[in-house]
Design an enzyme around this catalytic site. Sequence first.
Site, PDB file in Angstrom:
ATOM      1  N   SER A  68      -5.661 -41.551   7.918  1.00 20.63           N
ATOM      2  CA  SER A  68      -5.212 -43.166   8.249  1.00 20.63           C
ATOM      3  C   SER A  68      -3.612 -43.182   7.842  1.00 20.63           C
ATOM      4  O   SER A  68      -3.266 -44.218   8.164  1.00 20.63           O
ATOM      5  CB  SER A  68      -6.008 -43.964   7.289  1.00 20.63           C
ATOM      6  N   LYS A  71      -1.481 -43.866  10.487  1.00 18.67           N
ATOM      7  CA  LYS A  71      -1.388 -45.020  11.262  1.00 18.67           C
ATOM      8  C   LYS A  71      -0.317 -45.820  11.042  1.00 18.67           C
ATOM      9  O   LYS A  71       0.481 -46.890  12.077  1.00 18.67           O
ATOM     10  CB  LYS A  71      -2.672 -46.044  10.788  1.00 18.67           C
ATOM     11  N   TYR A 196      -4.941 -39.804  18.738  1.00 23.17           N
ATOM     12  CA  TYR A 196      -5.338 -40.423  17.519  1.00 23.17           C
ATOM     13  C   TYR A 196      -6.000 -39.339  16.554  1.00 23.17           C
ATOM     14  O   TYR A 196      -5.382 -39.272  15.425  1.00 23.17           O
ATOM     15  CB  TYR A 196      -6.550 -41.319  17.907  1.00 23.17           C
ATOM     16  N   TYR A 248      -7.736 -50.362   2.784  1.00 22.80           N
ATOM     17  CA  TYR A 248      -8.930 -50.769   3.259  1.00 22.80           C
ATOM     18  C   TYR A 248      -9.562 -52.073   2.641  1.00 22.80           C
ATOM     19  O   TYR A 248      -8.522 -52.826   2.504  1.00 22.80           O
ATOM     20  CB  TYR A 248      -9.949 -49.644   3.004  1.00 22.80           C
ATOM     21  N   VAL A 266      -8.515 -40.814   4.175  1.00 19.73           N
ATOM     22  CA  VAL A 266      -9.994 -40.314   3.752  1.00 19.73           C
ATOM     23  C   VAL A 266      -9.710 -39.053   3.031  1.00 19.73           C
ATOM     24  O   VAL A 266     -10.722 -38.451   2.691  1.00 19.73           O
ATOM     25  CB  VAL A 266     -11.167 -40.394   4.834  1.00 19.73           C
TER      26      VAL A 266
HETATM   27  N1  GLU Z   1      -9.647 -39.712  10.967  1.00 24.50           N
HETATM   28  C1  GLU Z   1     -10.023 -40.611  10.325  1.00 24.50           C
HETATM   29  C2  GLU Z   1     -11.190 -41.599  11.131  1.00 24.50           C
HETATM   30  O1  GLU Z   1     -10.839 -42.057  12.063  1.00 24.50           O
HETATM   31  C3  GLU Z   1      -9.285 -41.638   9.552  1.00 24.50           C
HETATM   32  C4  GLU Z   1      -9.821 -42.615   8.622  1.00 24.50           C
HETATM   33  C5  GLU Z   1      -9.319 -42.795   7.293  1.00 24.50           C
HETATM   34  O2  GLU Z   1      -8.484 -42.030   6.946  1.00 24.50           O
HETATM   35  O3  GLU Z   1      -9.700 -44.109   7.039  1.00 24.50           O
HETATM   36  O4  GLU Z   1     -12.285 -41.844  10.754  1.00 24.50           O
END
Ligand code: GLU
Length: 312
Positions: A68, A71, A196, A248, A266
């Site tokens: 994430s 992003k 993504y 989060y 994650v």
């Molecule tokens: N590739 C992970 C997903 O889309 C990233 C999520 C994350 O790091 O929060 O589930």
Amino acid sequence: MHTDFAHLQKRLPAWLEESRQLAEHGKVAGYIPGLARAPLRRLGISLHSITGEQLAAGECGAAFTLQSISKVFSLLLALMDRGEQGVFEKVGMEPTGDDFNSMLKLELVEPGKPFNPLINAGAIAVASLIRGDGPAEKSARLLDLIRTVAGDATIGWNEEVYRSESATAHRNRSLAYFLKDNAVLDDEVEPTLEVYFRQCAIEVNCGQLARMGLVLASGGKDPRSGSELIPRRYVQIAKTFMITCGMYNASGEFAIQVGIPAKSGVSGGILALVPGELGIGLVGPALNDKGNSVAGVHLLQTLSRQYDWSMF
Ligand code: GLU
């Protein structure tokens, strides 16, 4: 107050070991097969200062995927490609209070546009805004931006993590189909998801991540040459999202306890920064129930208290 690197150098190893003990209370993310093997007790950190000082401790050379954290950079590239208006007609600016991969509000709240670019639905929408002739070119452009910001042209993708996520991402696929149905995605679902999943699988170490943080801490400038890598206004937007939604559903708590812009993933990575002063890259794969590195958050809290980092 400026962080005293001489003091930090003496104390960091002990603080890191103290935080490492907390890893026992966390769990490594298992839903992406390629992530499940990361060592629970791994903890590494790198700090790069605007004045050129660098410090590292623990397993700071270990490679991990951005997940994430990517992003933040896909948002920056989409802003550079489409401008504020082009991005925010497809994705909102508000925290959700829901899980990062939730689809609840996509149907509940009209017009079905994702709440912000740091939840999965928002990041998938943002991935579709990156310019390029197909997913390979879009992904390569994002990797290029990350290489530039990290100051390291060797950064690449972890193919195994990419493939294992792509093969098992049923929930992200359903989010993407929802977005397509709501006319948020201009592109088709699979090519968008390819961009993504590839961005999530970009692999770094703590030093590279710290340098990425330092560029954001410098308002988008190359910390050495002072030349603009990313427009300052877009960095300001990204940092605001990091404060409001970067950790989060624990973003409010993190703002109170640590008080600096940060984004976790994650894989246990955290990109953090002290504006105008420091870039920080950290990894600790044991996650708490909110999905953040349990030892990593503890270490950042210790450092923030010690050196008065909170912006508030
Ligand atoms: N590739 C992970 C997903 O889309 C990233 C999520 C994350 O790091 O929060 O589930």
